[in-house]
Structure formats: C-alpha cells, structure tokens
Write an enzyme that holds these catalytic residues in place. Structure first.
Site, PDB file in Angstrom:
ATOM      1  N   HIS A 277      -7.272   5.412   3.457  1.00 57.15           N
ATOM      2  CA  HIS A 277      -7.602   6.844   2.515  1.00 57.15           C
ATOM      3  C   HIS A 277      -8.621   6.178   1.328  1.00 57.15           C
ATOM      4  O   HIS A 277      -8.379   5.106   0.897  1.00 57.15           O
ATOM      5  CB  HIS A 277      -6.285   7.293   1.956  1.00 57.15           C
ATOM      6  CG  HIS A 277      -5.824   6.564   0.979  1.00 57.15           C
ATOM      7  ND1 HIS A 277      -5.807   6.640  -0.437  1.00 57.15           N
ATOM      8  CD2 HIS A 277      -4.597   5.865   0.840  1.00 57.15           C
ATOM      9  CE1 HIS A 277      -5.108   5.907  -1.114  1.00 57.15           C
ATOM     10  NE2 HIS A 277      -4.381   5.548  -0.520  1.00 57.15           N
TER      11      HIS A 277
ATOM     12  N   ASP B  49      -5.390   0.326  -4.520  1.00 57.15           N
ATOM     13  CA  ASP B  49      -4.997   1.488  -3.727  1.00 57.15           C
ATOM     14  C   ASP B  49      -6.021   2.907  -3.939  1.00 57.15           C
ATOM     15  O   ASP B  49      -5.673   3.548  -4.795  1.00 57.15           O
ATOM     16  CB  ASP B  49      -3.568   1.991  -4.351  1.00 57.15           C
ATOM     17  CG  ASP B  49      -2.969   3.272  -3.665  1.00 57.15           C
ATOM     18  OD1 ASP B  49      -3.375   3.527  -2.322  1.00 57.15           O
ATOM     19  OD2 ASP B  49      -1.942   3.899  -4.344  1.00 57.15           O
TER      20      ASP B  49
ATOM     21  N   GLU C  85      -5.218  11.894   0.279  1.00 58.06           N
ATOM     22  CA  GLU C  85      -4.153  11.231   0.681  1.00 58.06           C
ATOM     23  C   GLU C  85      -2.963  11.091  -0.342  1.00 58.06           C
ATOM     24  O   GLU C  85      -1.693  11.486  -0.117  1.00 58.06           O
ATOM     25  CB  GLU C  85      -4.330   9.523   1.130  1.00 58.06           C
ATOM     26  CG  GLU C  85      -3.084   9.060   1.809  1.00 58.06           C
ATOM     27  CD  GLU C  85      -2.109   8.119   0.728  1.00 58.06           C
ATOM     28  OE1 GLU C  85      -1.133   7.517   1.209  1.00 58.06           O
ATOM     29  OE2 GLU C  85      -2.415   7.892  -0.502  1.00 58.06           O
ATOM     30  N   GLU C  86      -3.334  10.893  -1.494  1.00 63.63           N
ATOM     31  CA  GLU C  86      -2.512  10.815  -2.590  1.00 63.63           C
ATOM     32  C   GLU C  86      -1.896  12.261  -3.168  1.00 63.63           C
ATOM     33  O   GLU C  86      -0.988  12.292  -3.653  1.00 63.63           O
ATOM     34  CB  GLU C  86      -3.339  10.212  -4.040  1.00 63.63           C
ATOM     35  CG  GLU C  86      -3.764   8.852  -3.788  1.00 63.63           C
ATOM     36  CD  GLU C  86      -2.837   7.975  -3.594  1.00 63.63           C
ATOM     37  OE1 GLU C  86      -1.600   8.294  -3.729  1.00 63.63           O
ATOM     38  OE2 GLU C  86      -3.162   6.532  -3.684  1.00 63.63           O
TER      39      GLU C  86
ATOM     40  N   ASP D 130      -3.651   0.369   4.214  1.00 63.06           N
ATOM     41  CA  ASP D 130      -3.468   1.076   3.214  1.00 63.06           C
ATOM     42  C   ASP D 130      -2.927  -0.163   2.018  1.00 63.06           C
ATOM     43  O   ASP D 130      -1.905  -0.271   2.170  1.00 63.06           O
ATOM     44  CB  ASP D 130      -2.533   2.245   3.008  1.00 63.06           C
ATOM     45  CG  ASP D 130      -2.576   3.115   1.908  1.00 63.06           C
ATOM     46  OD1 ASP D 130      -3.292   2.448   0.863  1.00 63.06           O
ATOM     47  OD2 ASP D 130      -1.586   4.255   1.805  1.00 63.06           O
TER      48      ASP D 130
ATOM     49  N   HIS E  62      -0.618   2.905  -8.967  1.00 63.81           N
ATOM     50  CA  HIS E  62      -0.866   4.528  -9.453  1.00 63.81           C
ATOM     51  C   HIS E  62      -0.985   4.257 -10.995  1.00 63.81           C
ATOM     52  O   HIS E  62      -0.547   5.302 -11.622  1.00 63.81           O
ATOM     53  CB  HIS E  62       0.358   5.140  -9.116  1.00 63.81           C
ATOM     54  CG  HIS E  62       0.204   5.730  -7.591  1.00 63.81           C
ATOM     55  ND1 HIS E  62       1.048   6.767  -7.290  1.00 63.81           N
ATOM     56  CD2 HIS E  62      -0.655   5.653  -6.597  1.00 63.81           C
ATOM     57  CE1 HIS E  62       0.718   6.858  -5.920  1.00 63.81           C
ATOM     58  NE2 HIS E  62      -0.400   6.347  -5.703  1.00 63.81           N
TER      59      HIS E  62
END
Length: 506
Positions: A265, A277, A310-311, A339, A440
């Site tokens: 992603h 990420d 994706e998130e 990922d 995140h």
C-alpha cells in the site's frame, strides 16, 4: 529505485546502526546458501538498499511538500502515485492508475465527556454510531496486562453491564477488543493509544457491534484515573464518497494466464509521512520492479500493485480484486504482500500460510504454505535469519485475495505489538518495546527505519518474486521439474524392467 543516492551501501548500513531501536542480529551460523533460478540470483544482487532508500527519501520529501503526509485523498498521495507510475513507465512497464471510490467518515460528534471535561474520541471505521447526545454509562477500565482486552478473562471481576469500557491499544485487533467488551455487557468502547498522539484513521475491519472510538495516550491515562464515574460517549459521523487511484504495472513478457502478483500500500495515515508504514514496502517493491524491468525473460508475467486507501480499510486492493471477473482472478497464480518491512525494532515475520502456529484466522488458500516456505527458506539460508509466523489477521492488502481463494504470503516486521525477550535474543533490538513505536504517528519518518531489516526483506522480496516469475509449480500443486524428471526416469526404468521380464518369460 534505479537511481543511486550517492551514498555508499556501507555508509547507509553503518548509519542505520546508530538508531536507538535498531535490531542488531545476534550471532548465527553462516548461511548455507540456497539454490534457485538465475533470474532470482541476479535480481537479488541488483536490488540495492541505497536505491530502496532513495525512494524513501522521495516519499519523505513528497510528504514535506504536501502538508506532512501522503494520506489517501491528499496531494501527497497523488504525488506518490505520480512518482511511482513515472518510474515504472520509464522502465518499460504497462502502467495504469485505475480509479476507485471509497467512503470517508466525516465526523459530526467526537467526544467522551466525564463531568465538565470533554476528551476527543474519534470513531473507528465500521463502528456503529451513537444516538444524538451519545450513550452514558460507568467507566470501566480493563487492566493493562500484556494483552489488554484480548481475552474474555480480561473482563472478569468487574461488572461491565451498561458500561463504557476503556482498553489500552496493543497485542490484538481493535475488533477483538471491542467484541470482548460487548460480550461482557459494555455499551461502548474507548481504545486508548499506546503511543503519543491521537488514535484516528483506524478500523475495526468489519461492522462493529457497539460504538467504538479511539482516544490519545494522554487522554486514556487521564480517563483511567476517573474509573467508575459516569462517561457520555458521543460518536457520530456521515459518509462522503471520494476518488483515489491504485498503480498497476505488468511486464510485457510472460504468461498472462499465470500471473505472479506482488503489492504494497502506498498511502500513509494523516499523522505523518508513513515512511515505514508503508514507504518501506512500496520502496522495496518499486526497486524490485525497476531492476526486473518491463520485458524480462520470464515464463510468467509479473504484475505489481501499489494500493490506495489501505489505511481507510484496505479499500484500493479490495476494489481492485472485486473488479476482476472470476477468469481474471484465475489468471493470478498468487499474491505477495509487503507491508512494513523496515520497522525500527524489527521482527522477521512471514505470513503463516499453513497455519502451523495454530493462531487466529487459519491457513491461507492452497499454495499459501508454499509461499511461506519460499520466504522462510530464503531468509534462513541466505541471510541467516530465523523467522516467525504471523497470522492472516486481515489487517493488510492480502485480505481480498485470500477471500477469493488466491494463495498469498509476504513479509512484515511488526507494528504496535511488543517485542518479547525471546525475540530480542533472536533478532536483537529492545524487548518490551513496540516493533514500531512510531506506528501511525508523526515519528514514522526517514530517521526511524531499520535499514538492515529493509535490505534483508527487499532481497527476500526480489528472490521470491523472480523465482515465481520462472515457475509457480509448487504453488499450483504441480510437482517440481526435478520431481517430474524423476518420475519419468522411474517410468523408463519400470518399462525396461518389464521388457526384460517379458523377454525372460518368452
């Protein structure tokens, strides 16, 4: 990743060793080496960590120029798509950037109020909404053990009936936590971040059963001090449809009815640049594609995918797979997912295709076990790295491929879960600390990547992609060529022996 950074490989590896959370591997026996196709050996040699790192630099700069992130629906994501697609077109691939629509939650109410104090609570994707004015109940705090809220027993000893459950993030999915709370009688759930910053842009992964919101680490701690008091949780939103793009690139050579597909992603969360990420997976995959080239000498076509949104719930990959007819899905021999492959306190996880760990979702579709073995064999034999399995939890883009029966596998270096003492002894790094403490968050930047793990996993990706570009026999249930040769040899021996036996009888 074809361009060079101008920094020698040794310098990059040395610089990465200075990171506070770098996983320094423990001493192991020299790898035995692995036999494989010439293309796999060449591609692995050609994929260099300097070039992978150059793509990470590009992603960081794109974020810096576009409000600090590369999230779906932003100019930073659009610039990331243009960067990746431009590189691939220059390398001779057939490239498309198909659009898809996705729902966006626009918040109408985001509060958890105790007395006169209000805390921000962000509704998770797939969370049910509260009525106007919210729901009210006593605040019950789940004890912060190693797996808070992950087992039904975590809710014993307190009466959760009609309550709002407060659970610390970590060790299992938000969906598991909120379902355990609901089963204990909670009418709402607040999940507190386990790292600094708010907890937004996350998903339950499937329709939830009670309203569930995320609060920051600091607010979670403040709320925990008010256990037993009445709390009113108001979580409301409406949805708007937005448009985003995937990037799809396929070689011009190889069978188009037996395609090897690999994906990562491309979007970040809104809180930061998303360099681990999932800049790492995107960059490693991009360099493998560029080094392979658009017209390699392969038996099977190779298709690469960089997924959007994706998130926001695996939207881009899900929409892509669902857009294919059954025959088009049948053309995909397997799917490989990358990922987070450079977490700063790295683990070495390979998706558990055969369910040998007996944890969670079970085995993947037929062929997934063989994919797991391909990655494990490479990392063990070529890098001297012991791997562990990781469950198909549904948290990444393999999800819809598996749902449609397409075998899948891939690599993962860990997110918010905590590294154990045994893992630190095996892989280095720090026990008791998350694999990626910046998951995140704003700290997911160019300075928080383990480039030793990045190099190893980029090489593993190159090896497995190229190997399957030559042959997918094991994944498709066809005996390996050597095995078929042995069968033919045995058959010839049998016929010769049978001929001699008839001759003697006559």
């Amino acid at each position: 990743m074809s361009a060079r950074t101008g920094v020698r490989r040794a310098a990059i590896l040395a610089a990465s060793a200075s990171l506070a959370l770098l996983a320094v591997p423990t001493a192991t026996a020299a790898p035995a080496g692995l036999d494989g196709p010439a293309l796999a050996k060449k591609l692995t040699k050609d994929v260099q960590v300097e070039a992978v790192n150059r793509h990470l630099i590009a992603f960081q700069r794109i974020a810096e120029r576009n409000g600090g992130n590369r999230a779906a629906g932003t100019s930073g994501y659009d610039a990331s798509v243009d960067y990746v697609a431009g590189k691939l077109r220059a390398a001779g691939f057939d490239v498309t950037t198909p659009e898809f629509t996705y729902p966006v939650q626009v918040y109408d109410a985001t509060t958890a109020k105790v007395g006169s104090t209000s805390y921000e609570a962000l509704p998770m994707e797939y969370s049910p909404q509260t009525p106007v004015g919210g729901v009210t109940g006593p605040l019950r705090v789940v004890a912060e053990d190693g797996t808070p809220g992950c087992e039904a027993e975590d809710f014993a000893g307190q009466d959760f009936t009609g309550s709002i459950a407060l659970i610390r993030r970590g060790s299992c999915t938000f969906d598991i936590k909120h379902r355990n709370a609901a089963a204990a009688g909670a009418i709402g759930v607040l999940v507190a971040n386990n790292a600094p910053g708010p907890l937004g842009g996350v998903t339950l992964g499937q329709p939830g059963v009670v309203p569930t919101g995320g609060v920051s680490q600091a607010d979670g701690t403040a709320l925990a001090a008010r256990a037993g008091e009445a709390v009113t949780v108001d979580l409301r939103f409406h949805e708007e449809e937005k448009v985003s793009r995937n990037v799809i690139a396929q070689t011009r050579t190889g069978r188009e009815d037996n395609v090897v597909m690999a994906g990562a992603h491309l979007d970040s969360v809104e809180e930061g640049a998303g360099i681990n990420d999932n800049g790492t997976g995107s960059a490693g995959l991009l360099e493998a594609a560029l080094r392979l080239g658009g017209s390699p000498k392969v038996n099977n076509a190779v298709r690469f995918g960089w997924w959007g949104a994706e998130e926001l719930g695996l939207v881009g990959s899900t929409k892509y797979v669902q857009s294919l007819s059954f025959e088009q899905q049948l053309d995909i021999a397997l799917y490989l997912n990358f990922d987070m492959i450079g977490s700063p306190n790295a683990a070495y996880f390979v998706y558990d295709g055969d369910d040998s760990d007996g944890v969670g979702a079970g085995a993947g579709p037929y062929g997934s076990a063989q994919i797991e073995k391909a990655f494990t064999d490479y990392l063990t034999a070529e890098k001297g790295v012991q791997t562990e399995g990781t469950d198909f939890t549904g948290r990444s883009d393999y999800g819809e491929f598996i749902a449609q029966g397409i075998p899948a596998g891939g690599l993962f270096t860990g997110a918010e879960q905590i590294k154990t003492e045994a893992q630190a002894a095996k892989w280095g790094g720090r026990a008791g600390v998350a694999y990626d403490p910046n998951y995140h968050g704003a700290g997911d930047n160019l300075g928080n990547v383990d480039r030793v793990a990045l190099e190893r996993n980029s090489d593993a990706a190159a090896w497995v992609i190229a190997s399957y570009a030559i042959s997918t026999e094991d994944v498709n249930g066809v005996p390996a060529r050597s095995s078929r040769a042995a069968v033919r040899a045995s058959a010839r021996t049998f016929h010769v022996a049978e001929h001699h036996s008839h001759a003697e009888a006559s």
